[in-house]
Each structure stands twice: as C-alpha cells, then as structure tokens.
Design a protein around this motif. Sequence first.
Motif, PDB file in Angstrom:
ATOM      1  N   LYS A 201      40.920 -33.354 -46.049  1.00  0.00           N
ATOM      2  CA  LYS A 201      41.263 -34.042 -44.800  1.00  0.00           C
ATOM      3  C   LYS A 201      42.128 -33.131 -43.919  1.00  0.00           C
ATOM      4  O   LYS A 201      42.910 -32.320 -44.433  1.00  0.00           O
ATOM      5  N   PRO A 202      42.015 -33.265 -42.598  1.00  0.00           N
ATOM      6  CA  PRO A 202      42.861 -32.458 -41.709  1.00  0.00           C
ATOM      7  C   PRO A 202      44.321 -32.904 -41.788  1.00  0.00           C
ATOM      8  O   PRO A 202      44.608 -34.039 -42.207  1.00  0.00           O
ATOM      9  N   PRO A 203      45.267 -32.045 -41.417  1.00  0.00           N
ATOM     10  CA  PRO A 203      46.685 -32.398 -41.469  1.00  0.00           C
ATOM     11  C   PRO A 203      47.002 -33.602 -40.575  1.00  0.00           C
ATOM     12  O   PRO A 203      46.439 -33.740 -39.485  1.00  0.00           O
ATOM     13  N   ASN A 204      47.881 -34.458 -41.055  1.00  0.00           N
ATOM     14  CA  ASN A 204      48.364 -35.571 -40.228  1.00  0.00           C
ATOM     15  C   ASN A 204      49.866 -35.474 -39.954  1.00  0.00           C
ATOM     16  O   ASN A 204      50.419 -36.319 -39.261  1.00  0.00           O
ATOM     17  N   MET A 205      50.511 -34.448 -40.497  1.00  0.00           N
ATOM     18  CA  MET A 205      51.915 -34.164 -40.208  1.00  0.00           C
ATOM     19  C   MET A 205      52.120 -32.659 -40.178  1.00  0.00           C
ATOM     20  O   MET A 205      51.386 -31.919 -40.819  1.00  0.00           O
ATOM     21  N   VAL A 206      53.147 -32.230 -39.439  1.00  0.00           N
ATOM     22  CA  VAL A 206      53.555 -30.835 -39.471  1.00  0.00           C
ATOM     23  C   VAL A 206      55.072 -30.777 -39.576  1.00  0.00           C
ATOM     24  O   VAL A 206      55.789 -31.544 -38.929  1.00  0.00           O
ATOM     25  N   LEU A 207      55.551 -29.901 -40.431  1.00  0.00           N
ATOM     26  CA  LEU A 207      56.977 -29.621 -40.565  1.00  0.00           C
ATOM     27  C   LEU A 207      57.236 -28.275 -39.909  1.00  0.00           C
ATOM     28  O   LEU A 207      56.509 -27.317 -40.153  1.00  0.00           O
ATOM     29  N   ILE A 208      58.250 -28.221 -39.051  1.00  0.00           N
ATOM     30  CA  ILE A 208      58.537 -26.981 -38.340  1.00  0.00           C
ATOM     31  C   ILE A 208      60.024 -26.686 -38.383  1.00  0.00           C
ATOM     32  O   ILE A 208      60.854 -27.598 -38.291  1.00  0.00           O
ATOM     33  N   GLU A 209      60.353 -25.421 -38.570  1.00  0.00           N
ATOM     34  CA  GLU A 209      61.752 -24.983 -38.591  1.00  0.00           C
ATOM     35  C   GLU A 209      61.906 -23.799 -37.645  1.00  0.00           C
ATOM     36  O   GLU A 209      61.066 -22.905 -37.606  1.00  0.00           O
ATOM     37  N   GLY A 210      62.966 -23.834 -36.845  1.00  0.00           N
ATOM     38  CA  GLY A 210      63.245 -22.746 -35.919  1.00  0.00           C
ATOM     39  C   GLY A 210      64.690 -22.314 -36.010  1.00  0.00           C
ATOM     40  O   GLY A 210      65.527 -23.010 -36.602  1.00  0.00           O
ATOM     41  N   VAL A 211      64.989 -21.171 -35.391  1.00  0.00           N
ATOM     42  CA  VAL A 211      66.336 -20.603 -35.411  1.00  0.00           C
ATOM     43  C   VAL A 211      66.857 -20.477 -33.985  1.00  0.00           C
ATOM     44  O   VAL A 211      66.180 -19.901 -33.123  1.00  0.00           O
ATOM     45  N   SER A 212      68.041 -21.011 -33.734  1.00  0.00           N
ATOM     46  CA  SER A 212      68.661 -20.909 -32.421  1.00  0.00           C
ATOM     47  C   SER A 212      69.050 -19.463 -32.130  1.00  0.00           C
ATOM     48  O   SER A 212      69.784 -18.849 -32.909  1.00  0.00           O
ATOM     49  N   GLY A 213      68.535 -18.915 -31.038  1.00  0.00           N
ATOM     50  CA  GLY A 213      68.838 -17.544 -30.681  1.00  0.00           C
ATOM     51  C   GLY A 213      68.137 -16.523 -31.548  1.00  0.00           C
ATOM     52  O   GLY A 213      68.503 -15.345 -31.538  1.00  0.00           O
ATOM     53  N   GLY A 214      67.127 -16.951 -32.286  1.00  0.00           N
ATOM     54  CA  GLY A 214      66.410 -16.032 -33.164  1.00  0.00           C
ATOM     55  C   GLY A 214      65.544 -15.051 -32.390  1.00  0.00           C
ATOM     56  O   GLY A 214      65.187 -15.284 -31.234  1.00  0.00           O
ATOM     57  N   ALA A 215      65.202 -13.955 -33.035  1.00  0.00           N
ATOM     58  CA  ALA A 215      64.304 -12.967 -32.431  1.00  0.00           C
ATOM     59  C   ALA A 215      62.891 -13.532 -32.389  1.00  0.00           C
ATOM     60  O   ALA A 215      62.466 -14.248 -33.302  1.00  0.00           O
ATOM     61  N   GLN A 216      62.168 -13.219 -31.329  1.00  0.00           N
ATOM     62  CA  GLN A 216      60.793 -13.687 -31.209  1.00  0.00           C
ATOM     63  C   GLN A 216      59.916 -13.069 -32.295  1.00  0.00           C
ATOM     64  O   GLN A 216      60.121 -11.938 -32.730  1.00  0.00           O
ATOM     65  N   GLY A 217      58.924 -13.857 -32.731  1.00  0.00           N
ATOM     66  CA  GLY A 217      58.012 -13.383 -33.768  1.00  0.00           C
ATOM     67  C   GLY A 217      58.469 -13.783 -35.153  1.00  0.00           C
ATOM     68  O   GLY A 217      59.504 -14.438 -35.334  1.00  0.00           O
ATOM     69  N   GLY A 218      57.680 -13.397 -36.137  1.00  0.00           N
ATOM     70  CA  GLY A 218      58.049 -13.652 -37.526  1.00  0.00           C
ATOM     71  C   GLY A 218      57.768 -15.061 -38.007  1.00  0.00           C
ATOM     72  O   GLY A 218      58.360 -15.518 -38.989  1.00  0.00           O
ATOM     73  N   LEU A 219      56.859 -15.786 -37.323  1.00  0.00           N
ATOM     74  CA  LEU A 219      56.528 -17.145 -37.751  1.00  0.00           C
ATOM     75  C   LEU A 219      55.738 -17.103 -39.056  1.00  0.00           C
ATOM     76  O   LEU A 219      54.713 -16.443 -39.162  1.00  0.00           O
ATOM     77  N   LYS A 220      56.220 -17.849 -40.068  1.00  0.00           N
ATOM     78  CA  LYS A 220      55.549 -17.929 -41.362  1.00  0.00           C
ATOM     79  C   LYS A 220      54.930 -19.318 -41.522  1.00  0.00           C
ATOM     80  O   LYS A 220      55.555 -20.321 -41.192  1.00  0.00           O
ATOM     81  N   VAL A 221      53.716 -19.342 -42.031  1.00  0.00           N
ATOM     82  CA  VAL A 221      53.019 -20.612 -42.270  1.00  0.00           C
ATOM     83  C   VAL A 221      52.898 -20.818 -43.770  1.00  0.00           C
ATOM     84  O   VAL A 221      52.254 -20.030 -44.467  1.00  0.00           O
ATOM     85  N   ASP A 222      53.554 -21.865 -44.267  1.00  0.00           N
ATOM     86  CA  ASP A 222      53.520 -22.169 -45.695  1.00  0.00           C
ATOM     87  C   ASP A 222      52.136 -22.670 -46.115  1.00  0.00           C
ATOM     88  O   ASP A 222      51.344 -23.140 -45.282  1.00  0.00           O
ATOM     89  N   THR A 223      51.861 -22.600 -47.391  1.00  0.00           N
ATOM     90  CA  THR A 223      50.659 -23.229 -47.936  1.00  0.00           C
ATOM     91  C   THR A 223      50.703 -24.719 -47.624  1.00  0.00           C
ATOM     92  O   THR A 223      51.746 -25.360 -47.797  1.00  0.00           O
ATOM     93  N   PRO A 224      49.614 -25.313 -47.134  1.00  0.00           N
ATOM     94  CA  PRO A 224      49.636 -26.742 -46.801  1.00  0.00           C
ATOM     95  C   PRO A 224      50.052 -27.603 -47.995  1.00  0.00           C
ATOM     96  O   PRO A 224      49.728 -27.281 -49.143  1.00  0.00           O
ATOM     97  N   LEU A 225      50.765 -28.667 -47.693  1.00  0.00           N
ATOM     98  CA  LEU A 225      51.151 -29.617 -48.728  1.00  0.00           C
ATOM     99  C   LEU A 225      50.103 -30.727 -48.767  1.00  0.00           C
ATOM    100  O   LEU A 225      49.862 -31.398 -47.756  1.00  0.00           O
ATOM    101  N   ILE A 226      49.459 -30.900 -49.905  1.00  0.00           N
ATOM    102  CA  ILE A 226      48.457 -31.948 -50.093  1.00  0.00           C
ATOM    103  C   ILE A 226      49.150 -33.147 -50.740  1.00  0.00           C
ATOM    104  O   ILE A 226      49.777 -33.018 -51.789  1.00  0.00           O
ATOM    105  N   VAL A 227      49.021 -34.312 -50.133  1.00  0.00           N
ATOM    106  CA  VAL A 227      49.758 -35.488 -50.606  1.00  0.00           C
ATOM    107  C   VAL A 227      49.059 -36.180 -51.772  1.00  0.00           C
ATOM    108  O   VAL A 227      49.690 -36.492 -52.785  1.00  0.00           O
ATOM    109  N   HIS A 228      47.746 -36.420 -51.643  1.00  0.00           N
ATOM    110  CA  HIS A 228      47.034 -37.207 -52.653  1.00  0.00           C
ATOM    111  C   HIS A 228      45.906 -36.423 -53.327  1.00  0.00           C
ATOM    112  O   HIS A 228      45.222 -35.625 -52.677  1.00  0.00           O
TER     113      HIS A 228
END
Length: 252
Positions: A201-228
Amino acid sequence: MIYELNPFERIDDLLTDGLKIIQNKKEFCFSLDAVLLAHFVNVKKKYCGVDLGTGTGVIPLLLSKKVEKIYAVELNPVMIDLAQRNVILNNLADKISVKSGDYRKIREFYPPQFADFVVVNPPYRPVRHGNINVTAGIASARHEITATLADVVKAAAYVLRFRGKFAMVHLPERLAEIIVEMNKNNIVPKRLCFVQPKKDKPPNMVLIEGVSGGAQGGLKVDTPLIVHNEDGSYTKNLLEYYYPDEFVNKNI
C-alpha cells in the motif's frame, strides 16, 4: 491506585515505562501517529523541548524519560485539563509543563530560541478538504481551524535554538508544502520516513525532521515503516518502534 475520572473518561496503558493516560472518548484520542512521532524524533537526555498542540499530552509522556524538560502548549480547555492531569497521574510535574495558550501567539509566553527540539502532530487537513467533525475538539485536531501548517512551522522556528530539531508527522500529500514552509523559516529538512499501512500500500503518513539553521542538502530517507502484516497483525518493526524492547521480546 484508584483515580477519579470524569464522565466519558478512561485510563489507557501506554505500555512504556509504566505510563498511563487519561482520555475522553467524546474528545480527540491519540492514535498511532503520535506514538510514531515520539519514537522518531532524535533527542538527548539534556534536551529541553516544546510540544505544539499537545492534546492529552501523550508525546511529552512518551518522551519524558528521554529528555530533561518538555513544555507543552494547548488551546482546547478540555485537552489542557486532561494533559495537566496526565502529568500528575504519572508524577511528571518536574519534567512536563503544560500551558494554556494559542501557539500562533507563542511570543507572548515563551522566549525565543530556547528549545533544543520541537515536536508537533498538527491538524492534517485544510478546512476546505474533507468533512469536518461536529465535535469542536475533534474538528480542530483534524482540520486547520485554529492554526495552519504555516502557523505551526513559524511557531516552531521562533522557539528553536540554532541547530535545534523540528519533528512532525503529517500526510505525504502535503510534503511539498511542508518542505516549503520549513525552508521559509530556515528549518532545513534532514530526515524523512514514510509510513505504509501494508507493504503493498502507498504511504499514508510521513515523519519529517529538520534542523534550524542547518546547511542545505543532506536529506536522508529512512526505510519505510510498514505497520501491518498481510494478516492484519503489527509488523515486528512496528512493535519495536511502538513498544519497549522487553515487551517485544516477550510477544514475538
């Protein structure tokens, strides 16, 4: 211990560190998204943080053993009462402070740049989208009646210190808007995790974390979390995410 409850209230077990939570079944009750967010955000023992729109206070409760202090703000008076009583029920008055307030006016009750992290499980949908619940508390928890996505990120940016962390759970369909608002407020997205109800099934939620004043770039995408799993039971990864290790070890 016998705890006096008001009409329509119940005490639920959070299955973590002996924590309990009072909820009112006539109001908005927390769901999996809040639990996932509490486990997703990266925090340290010395951290001081803010939970914007805390509801019953479930996220501060779940984070209470991991950080030094959490300031929770809530607008709904019914939820404020529940959150404050949940702090007392769990003997966490030294760790969690619940304030009645509108975080759109956050400058009136919190100083700038004092928080190491901000967490928020905001209303997901604009007022123009979907049917609005007739119960005011549930409606404002699901739809942007009292605060928009822009309001949420702006409030977070105000209290976050330089290099402080912002973590939110939301809908994948609004990810583009979320990233735009974060960048507007100098919060750089650094980590994403999509949550899928099942593997196919396609994702129905997204969790996102950011850094205040962080340098641009370096976005990491975790392995999807499967609920059921296919049979509807929770996956092992979800149980490890949701429950403490000792509970998982006994039940898998």
